[in-house]
Design a protein around this motif. Structure first.
Motif, PDB file in Angstrom:
ATOM      1  N   MET A   1      12.009   2.015  -0.922  1.00  0.00           N
ATOM      2  CA  MET A   1      10.575   2.109  -1.187  1.00  0.00           C
ATOM      3  C   MET A   1      10.044   0.940  -2.002  1.00  0.00           C
ATOM      4  SD  MET A   1      10.017   6.243  -1.262  1.00  0.00           S
ATOM      5  CE  MET A   1       8.241   6.266  -1.346  1.00  0.00           C
TER       6      MET A   1
ATOM      7  N   PHE B   1       6.998  15.329   2.846  1.00  0.00           N
ATOM      8  CA  PHE B   1       5.756  15.412   3.624  1.00  0.00           C
ATOM      9  C   PHE B   1       5.472  16.860   4.004  1.00  0.00           C
ATOM     10  CE2 PHE B   1       7.714  11.303   4.141  1.00  0.00           C
ATOM     11  CZ  PHE B   1       6.657  10.426   3.946  1.00  0.00           C
TER      12      PHE B   1
ATOM     13  N   ASN C   1       1.401  14.279   6.387  1.00  0.00           N
ATOM     14  CA  ASN C   1       1.145  13.327   5.294  1.00  0.00           C
ATOM     15  C   ASN C   1       1.939  13.762   4.060  1.00  0.00           C
ATOM     16  OD1 ASN C   1      -0.235  10.953   4.325  1.00  0.00           O
ATOM     17  ND2 ASN C   1      -1.492  12.281   3.063  1.00  0.00           N
ATOM     18  N   LYS C   2       1.830  12.994   3.020  1.00  0.00           N
ATOM     19  CA  LYS C   2       2.578  13.232   1.783  1.00  0.00           C
ATOM     20  C   LYS C   2       2.478  14.690   1.345  1.00  0.00           C
ATOM     21  CE  LYS C   2       4.634  10.849   0.050  1.00  0.00           C
ATOM     22  NZ  LYS C   2       6.089  10.770   0.327  1.00  0.00           N
TER      23      LYS C   2
ATOM     24  N   CYS D   1      -1.883  10.760  -2.543  1.00  0.00           N
ATOM     25  CA  CYS D   1      -0.853   9.737  -2.331  1.00  0.00           C
ATOM     26  C   CYS D   1      -1.496   8.345  -2.389  1.00  0.00           C
ATOM     27  CB  CYS D   1      -0.132   9.958  -1.010  1.00  0.00           C
ATOM     28  SG  CYS D   1       1.394   8.998  -0.850  1.00  0.00           S
ATOM     29  N   ASN D   2      -0.858   7.376  -1.777  1.00  0.00           N
ATOM     30  CA  ASN D   2      -1.469   6.051  -1.669  1.00  0.00           C
ATOM     31  C   ASN D   2      -1.601   5.711  -0.206  1.00  0.00           C
ATOM     32  OD1 ASN D   2      -0.641   2.837  -1.280  1.00  0.00           O
ATOM     33  ND2 ASN D   2      -2.306   3.225  -2.713  1.00  0.00           N
ATOM     34  N   ALA D   3      -2.828   5.755   0.274  1.00  0.00           N
ATOM     35  CA  ALA D   3      -3.141   5.275   1.625  1.00  0.00           C
ATOM     36  C   ALA D   3      -4.077   4.086   1.453  1.00  0.00           C
ATOM     37  CB  ALA D   3      -3.773   6.375   2.457  1.00  0.00           C
TER      38      ALA D   3
ATOM     39  N   GLN E   1       2.641   8.133  -6.259  1.00  0.00           N
ATOM     40  CA  GLN E   1       1.975   7.018  -5.565  1.00  0.00           C
ATOM     41  C   GLN E   1       0.487   6.940  -5.904  1.00  0.00           C
ATOM     42  OE1 GLN E   1       4.107   9.148  -4.113  1.00  0.00           O
ATOM     43  NE2 GLN E   1       5.210   8.237  -2.405  1.00  0.00           N
TER      44      GLN E   1
ATOM     45  N   ALA F   1      -0.273   0.444   1.078  1.00  0.00           N
ATOM     46  CA  ALA F   1       0.444   1.226   2.102  1.00  0.00           C
ATOM     47  C   ALA F   1       0.271   0.632   3.496  1.00  0.00           C
ATOM     48  CB  ALA F   1      -0.062   2.670   2.094  1.00  0.00           C
TER      49      ALA F   1
ATOM     50  N   THR G   1      -6.001   2.596   4.716  1.00  0.00           N
ATOM     51  CA  THR G   1      -6.675   3.448   5.714  1.00  0.00           C
ATOM     52  C   THR G   1      -7.708   4.319   4.986  1.00  0.00           C
ATOM     53  OG1 THR G   1      -4.861   5.050   5.542  1.00  0.00           O
ATOM     54  CG2 THR G   1      -4.752   3.420   7.333  1.00  0.00           C
TER      55      THR G   1
ATOM     56  N   ARG H   1       6.348   0.840   1.174  1.00  0.00           N
ATOM     57  CA  ARG H   1       6.215   2.210   1.670  1.00  0.00           C
ATOM     58  C   ARG H   1       4.818   2.367   2.242  1.00  0.00           C
ATOM     59  NH1 ARG H   1       2.221   2.818  -0.779  1.00  0.00           N
ATOM     60  NH2 ARG H   1       2.240   5.012  -0.265  1.00  0.00           N
ATOM     61  N   GLY H   2       4.528   3.548   2.819  1.00  0.00           N
ATOM     62  CA  GLY H   2       3.264   3.735   3.530  1.00  0.00           C
ATOM     63  C   GLY H   2       3.503   3.412   4.996  1.00  0.00           C
ATOM     64  N   ALA H   3       3.035   4.324   5.865  1.00  0.00           N
ATOM     65  CA  ALA H   3       3.404   4.239   7.289  1.00  0.00           C
ATOM     66  C   ALA H   3       3.119   2.867   7.927  1.00  0.00           C
ATOM     67  CB  ALA H   3       2.716   5.368   8.048  1.00  0.00           C
TER      68      ALA H   3
ATOM     69  N   ARG I   1      13.690   5.631   7.476  1.00  0.00           N
ATOM     70  CA  ARG I   1      12.828   6.739   7.044  1.00  0.00           C
ATOM     71  C   ARG I   1      12.386   7.499   8.298  1.00  0.00           C
ATOM     72  NH1 ARG I   1       8.566   5.774   2.484  1.00  0.00           N
ATOM     73  NH2 ARG I   1       8.919   8.015   2.369  1.00  0.00           N
TER      74      ARG I   1
ATOM     75  N   THR J   1      -2.148   9.205   6.663  1.00  0.00           N
ATOM     76  CA  THR J   1      -1.179  10.031   7.387  1.00  0.00           C
ATOM     77  C   THR J   1       0.006   9.193   7.853  1.00  0.00           C
ATOM     78  OG1 THR J   1      -0.804  11.343   9.403  1.00  0.00           O
ATOM     79  CG2 THR J   1      -2.645   9.802   9.454  1.00  0.00           C
ATOM     80  N   ASP J   2       1.122   9.861   7.996  1.00  0.00           N
ATOM     81  CA  ASP J   2       2.347   9.211   8.485  1.00  0.00           C
ATOM     82  C   ASP J   2       2.587   9.477   9.953  1.00  0.00           C
ATOM     83  OD1 ASP J   2       2.651   9.920   5.464  1.00  0.00           O
ATOM     84  OD2 ASP J   2       3.920   8.171   5.876  1.00  0.00           O
TER      85      ASP J   2
HETATM   86  O1  MRU Z   1       6.502   8.213   1.037  1.00  0.00           O
HETATM   87  P1  MRU Z   1       5.407   7.201   1.217  1.00  0.00           P
HETATM   88  O2  MRU Z   1       4.893   6.630  -0.064  1.00  0.00           O
HETATM   89  O3  MRU Z   1       5.776   6.142   2.238  1.00  0.00           O
HETATM   90  O4  MRU Z   1       4.252   8.062   1.855  1.00  0.00           O
HETATM   91  C1  MRU Z   1       3.021   7.480   2.144  1.00  0.00           C
HETATM   92  C2  MRU Z   1       1.972   8.439   2.508  1.00  0.00           C
HETATM   93  O5  MRU Z   1       2.167   9.612   2.649  1.00  0.00           O
HETATM   94  C3  MRU Z   1       0.665   7.855   2.802  1.00  0.00           C
HETATM   95  O6  MRU Z   1      -0.375   8.623   2.350  1.00  0.00           O
HETATM   96  C4  MRU Z   1       0.638   7.667   4.318  1.00  0.00           C
HETATM   97  O7  MRU Z   1       1.754   6.897   4.734  1.00  0.00           O
HETATM   98  C5  MRU Z   1      -0.541   6.994   4.785  1.00  0.00           C
HETATM   99  S1  MRU Z   1      -0.373   5.290   4.546  1.00  0.00           S
HETATM  100  C6  MRU Z   1      -1.818   4.537   5.029  1.00  0.00           C
END
Ligand code: MRU
Length: 369
Positions: free
Chosen positions: A50, A331, A254-255, A164-166, A203, A170, A176, A53-55, A90, A243-244
């Motif tokens: 990490m 998630f 999502n997280k 979380c962090n979008a 995050q 991310a 996003t 991280r972030g999709a 992941r 969202t992932d």
């Molecule tokens: O475990 P992480 O920090 O990779 O999870 C990230 C999230 O859940 C984000 O909110 C998600 O990936 C959206 S990223 C634009």
């Protein structure tokens, strides 16, 4: 977006034309450290640990990881090995698979001698596409914020809650969920963000708060369980999360904790939006709760907390009694019925199969192949 007045992306190709720079997110918010990735193994480690991280950023990092592998060895065996190792890093964020499929599609037909150059160029294009997509998500989401602002007395702020962090960290840039917020702020709309701290890795508290602060966006960090209370008291105008993975019928993974925010939003008639780039849609899956693999992470993320002491040292302390078992699901899935709309690069869509299929017919076709 900006860090101390200087523009940064979360990942980039260094001026040498092959090594990859990335912000080490494990060190934020206390230290701003840039990592240099020079091998596919380093990209694998960056995703797994990490550092990134972030999709969407996981997808872009994997694409550069393939390019670094091809620089060392452009053979079929090396391509397969890189993709196999990267996909195992992941399990939940589908952008990882999307990016690796894109890389394989671009590289497979080429002779091995041409693969390294093609791989760097496709990886850079994936990163650029992410920036452009997020910018368009921002424009569509901005219209939602403006519609809410129009119903308020002039100058009254629009309160957005996010989890979380979008944000831009991310993704490659813009973020996003945050793209509409940054655009609203830049265009002079008074906007304020409730930032869920997002235990266990924080995050929200460590990353979203850091990036909003650096861009000058008013925000308040809240413990994860606060959102429902704020919604009951009319203090949240809308929720926007990232969202992932989104299924073909609009379920949103999502997280962990996102589902509880969606329930609270539904109960309080607060609009609940999900911002996503199309590579996050998985048209091969239509039951998010049963079909999306949920990452389970190590216990120490829950038992331990890391932070900065008053005298500036970074320390990790244990907060759970020795011997207490811990569960750490990364998630959860919010069913489509709880989602007001999906903010995509092609507009705000209903969280329904027909809406997604009509907006992204080429992805449906690719999923059927
Ligand atoms: O475990 P992480 O920090 O990779 O999870 C990230 C999230 O859940 C984000 O909110 C998600 O990936 C959206 S990223 C634009």
């Amino acid at each position: 977006m900006k860090v101390d007045g200087r523009h940064f992306c979360s990942i980039w190709l260094e001026p040498d034309g092959w090594s990859v720079g990335a912000i080490d997110q494990r060190r934020l918010p206390h230290d701003f450290v840039v990592a240099r990735l020079t091998t596919c193994d380093a990209a694998v480690d960056a995703i797994r640990s990490m550092l990134v991280r972030g999709a969407p950023l996981i997808g872009a990092t994997a694409a550069y990881g393939v390019a670094l592998a091809m620089r060392a060895d452009g053979s079929d065996a090396a391509l397969d090995h890189a993709c196999r190792t990267l996909i195992a890093t992941r399990p939940t964020a589908i952008n990882l698979k999307w990016a690796l499929d894109e890389m394989r599609l671009a590289l497979r037909p080429l002779p091995s001698s041409q693969r390294a150059a093609a791989a760097f160029s496709r990886a850079a294009a994936i990163a650029e596409e992410d920036i452009a997509i997020n910018r368009r998500i921002g424009e569509h989401g901005l219209a939602l914020i403006e519609a809410i602002a129009a119903k308020k007395p002039p100058g009254e702020r629009v309160n957005v809650l996010t989890h979380c962090n979008a944000g831009w960290l991310a993704t490659v840039d813009w973020g996003t969920a945050t793209a509409p917020i940054y655009l609203a702020h830049d265009r002079g709309h008074p906007v304020h963000v409730w930032v869920d701290e997002t235990r266990p890795r924080n995050q929200g508290a460590s990353l979203t708060a850091w990036e909003l602060g650096h861009h000058g966006v008013p925000h308040t960090v809240i413990p994860d369980n606060t959102g429902g209370h704020l919604m009951q008291h009319g203090m949240v105008d809308l929720v926007i999360v990232g969202t992932d993975r989104v299924t073909a019928n609009g379920d949103v993974c999502n997280k962990i904790g996102t589902y509880l925010k969606a329930l609270a939003a539904h109960d309080n008639r607060v609009p609940f939006y999900v911002a996503l780039p199309s590579p996050t849609i998985d048209f091969s899956v239509d039951d998010g709760i049963r079909q999306i693999p949920i990452e389970q992470r190590s216990a120490d993320e829950v038992t331990d907390m890391t932070g900065r002491t008053a005298d500036g040292r970074i320390e990790t302390v244990r907060i759970v009694p020795d011997g207490s078992p811990v569960a750490n699901y990364g998630f959860d899935v919010t069913p489509a019925r709880l989602v007001t709309g999906l903010i995509t690069e092609r507009g705000v869509l209903k969280a329904e199969r027909d809406a997604l299929a009509t907006a992204f017919p080429e992805r449906i076709a690719a999923a059927a192949e």
